[in-house]
Design a protein around this motif. Sequence first.
Motif, short mmCIF file in Angstrom:
data_model
loop_
_atom_site.label_atom_id
_atom_site.label_comp_id
_atom_site.label_asym_id
_atom_site.label_seq_id
_atom_site.Cartn_x
_atom_site.Cartn_y
_atom_site.Cartn_z
N ILE A 91 0.86 -1.19 0.00
CA ILE A 91 0.00 0.00 0.00
C ILE A 91 0.89 1.24 0.00
O ILE A 91 1.86 1.32 0.77
CB ILE A 91 -0.92 0.01 1.24
CG1 ILE A 91 -1.83 -1.22 1.23
CG2 ILE A 91 -1.76 1.28 1.29
CD1 ILE A 91 -2.62 -1.43 2.51
N ARG A 92 0.58 2.16 -0.87
CA ARG A 92 1.35 3.42 -0.92
C ARG A 92 0.45 4.54 -1.43
O ARG A 92 -0.72 4.29 -1.77
CB ARG A 92 2.56 3.24 -1.82
CG ARG A 92 2.25 3.00 -3.29
CD ARG A 92 3.51 3.16 -4.13
NE ARG A 92 3.39 2.66 -5.47
CZ ARG A 92 2.81 3.31 -6.48
NH1 ARG A 92 2.22 4.48 -6.27
NH2 ARG A 92 2.77 2.79 -7.69
N LEU A 93 1.02 5.72 -1.46
CA LEU A 93 0.30 6.86 -2.05
C LEU A 93 0.62 6.93 -3.54
O LEU A 93 1.75 6.64 -3.94
CB LEU A 93 0.73 8.16 -1.37
CG LEU A 93 0.38 8.29 0.11
CD1 LEU A 93 1.03 9.53 0.71
CD2 LEU A 93 -1.13 8.35 0.30
N GLY A 130 -2.17 12.72 -7.60
CA GLY A 130 -1.24 12.37 -6.52
C GLY A 130 -1.95 12.19 -5.19
O GLY A 130 -3.01 12.75 -4.96
N GLY A 131 -1.33 11.38 -4.32
CA GLY A 131 -1.78 11.30 -2.93
C GLY A 131 -2.94 10.37 -2.64
O GLY A 131 -3.46 10.39 -1.53
N ARG A 132 -3.32 9.57 -3.60
CA ARG A 132 -4.39 8.60 -3.32
C ARG A 132 -3.79 7.33 -2.75
O ARG A 132 -2.71 6.92 -3.15
CB ARG A 132 -5.14 8.25 -4.59
CG ARG A 132 -6.27 9.18 -4.89
CD ARG A 132 -7.11 8.58 -5.96
NE ARG A 132 -8.28 9.35 -6.25
CZ ARG A 132 -9.23 8.95 -7.08
NH1 ARG A 132 -9.12 7.79 -7.70
NH2 ARG A 132 -10.27 9.68 -7.31
N LEU A 167 -2.23 -0.94 -8.81
CA LEU A 167 -3.10 -1.96 -9.40
C LEU A 167 -4.55 -1.78 -9.00
O LEU A 167 -5.44 -2.34 -9.62
CB LEU A 167 -2.62 -3.36 -9.00
CG LEU A 167 -1.17 -3.69 -9.36
CD1 LEU A 167 -0.81 -5.08 -8.88
CD2 LEU A 167 -0.96 -3.57 -10.86
N ALA A 168 -4.79 -1.05 -7.94
CA ALA A 168 -6.17 -0.79 -7.51
C ALA A 168 -6.14 0.37 -6.53
O ALA A 168 -5.17 0.53 -5.78
CB ALA A 168 -6.76 -2.02 -6.84
N ILE A 169 -7.19 1.16 -6.55
CA ILE A 169 -7.36 2.15 -5.49
C ILE A 169 -7.74 1.37 -4.24
O ILE A 169 -8.45 0.36 -4.34
CB ILE A 169 -8.46 3.16 -5.87
CG1 ILE A 169 -8.01 3.96 -7.09
CG2 ILE A 169 -8.79 4.08 -4.71
CD1 ILE A 169 -9.08 4.86 -7.67
N LEU A 170 -7.26 1.80 -3.08
CA LEU A 170 -7.57 1.07 -1.85
C LEU A 170 -9.08 0.94 -1.70
O LEU A 170 -9.81 1.93 -1.78
CB LEU A 170 -6.98 1.82 -0.65
CG LEU A 170 -6.92 1.04 0.66
CD1 LEU A 170 -5.95 -0.13 0.56
CD2 LEU A 170 -6.53 1.95 1.81
#
Lengths: 161, 238
Positions: free
Chosen positions: B155-157, B175-177, B187-190
């Motif tokens: 998991i990262r931004l 940026g920053g999501r 690979l996917a938005i959280l």
Amino acid sequence: MAQTEQLTVDRLDPDRIFDERMAGHERMAREALRAQVAKLERELSGLVAQTFPHISPRDAGSETFSGPRLLGLAELERLRDRLALRVGEVRGQVAERAALERRSRALLQRMKLEPGHYKFVRVPVADLGDGHCGVWEVRPRLGLIGMLAGWWHVKLSSGCP
Amino acid sequence: MSPDRAQSPRSGGPPPGADRELVRGWCEREVQQELPGLGLMSATVEVQLKGSLTGASSPAVLARLREHSNRWRGARAVNVRQEAIPAAYRVFFRHIGLDPDISRTPIEAAVLERMIDGGFLSEGLLADILTIALIDTAVPVWALDSDTVNGPLGIRLSRTEERLGRNAEGPSLGGGRLVVADADSALAILFGEPAPGHEPTAGTRRLALFAVQVAGVPALHVEEALWACRFALTDAGG
């Protein structure tokens, strides 16, 4: 101050120390705000579940962000304040709801004791907090005859499909 | 960042053909500092079921869905937000700027759909298996085509001007999501669906399953959710 200590202090950049301290304080503040948000969220969930379906969980004034992200101090403060306000609103709605149910139960009690004084008065079952369907109503026995003779009673109509 | 390894809690060991290990994913330092308790756990699974992953579910899987439909009735659906694990995800949604009454947590979304549809409707084999694991544990599990994943998940931004997935025409993230990423790309938005091109297809035989753990959710539940999916996908569950 010893010579070695003096040298060490001299080499450190005071601005950097200040920035690091501020960053540390801000992180602690964000942690505290997140803890407050968690508490408020749990309280809000409890109130909504307890009074379902009479109170909507939706908050028209909530701030929306574009997807999941880390919130800054100001954003967390706004979130905390908004949630606190929402919890206050919901608490007020819960109190109003409780008062309505109390009044409705008292009215139904009086209707049952003296139906003649409450001709055609209706109390929805939903207002008693007992369910969603049906209406208590003071109606004349035997229709027109009961109306002329003053024979009144309280009836529960189902009302559910 | 080398991932830690986490063994399955089951004493009987994994079913034949499944990888033995669950892998704890990495988490960017900044994210970890801000959201302690956030973590990702993944598992690679060789699918041993015959037929298409997006095709009709087996009778056993359909029976489980029916069983869950009967268990989840209105009163429980209303109170799900107060249960420990769903509540932890609700709180986490608030912490990352999502309103859980608008962007619903996975378990609440599934339960709401059950109430609207009158049951947990089948949406294909893999989707059903993930749904069953979600309903059993309240922990959401997602699946990626393992052949499109490079390195361990974490998991990262998102970076400035980064796109979702490896496709140059993928949606822009800004940026920053918070995103789930491998060594190369997001690979996917959280808590979102996998990027186009990375989701499993009918013929996918190797899956990268992952689950997101947040503060207040015991690791045991996350492992159980992944384990349940692996078990079902290797047909050991019948």
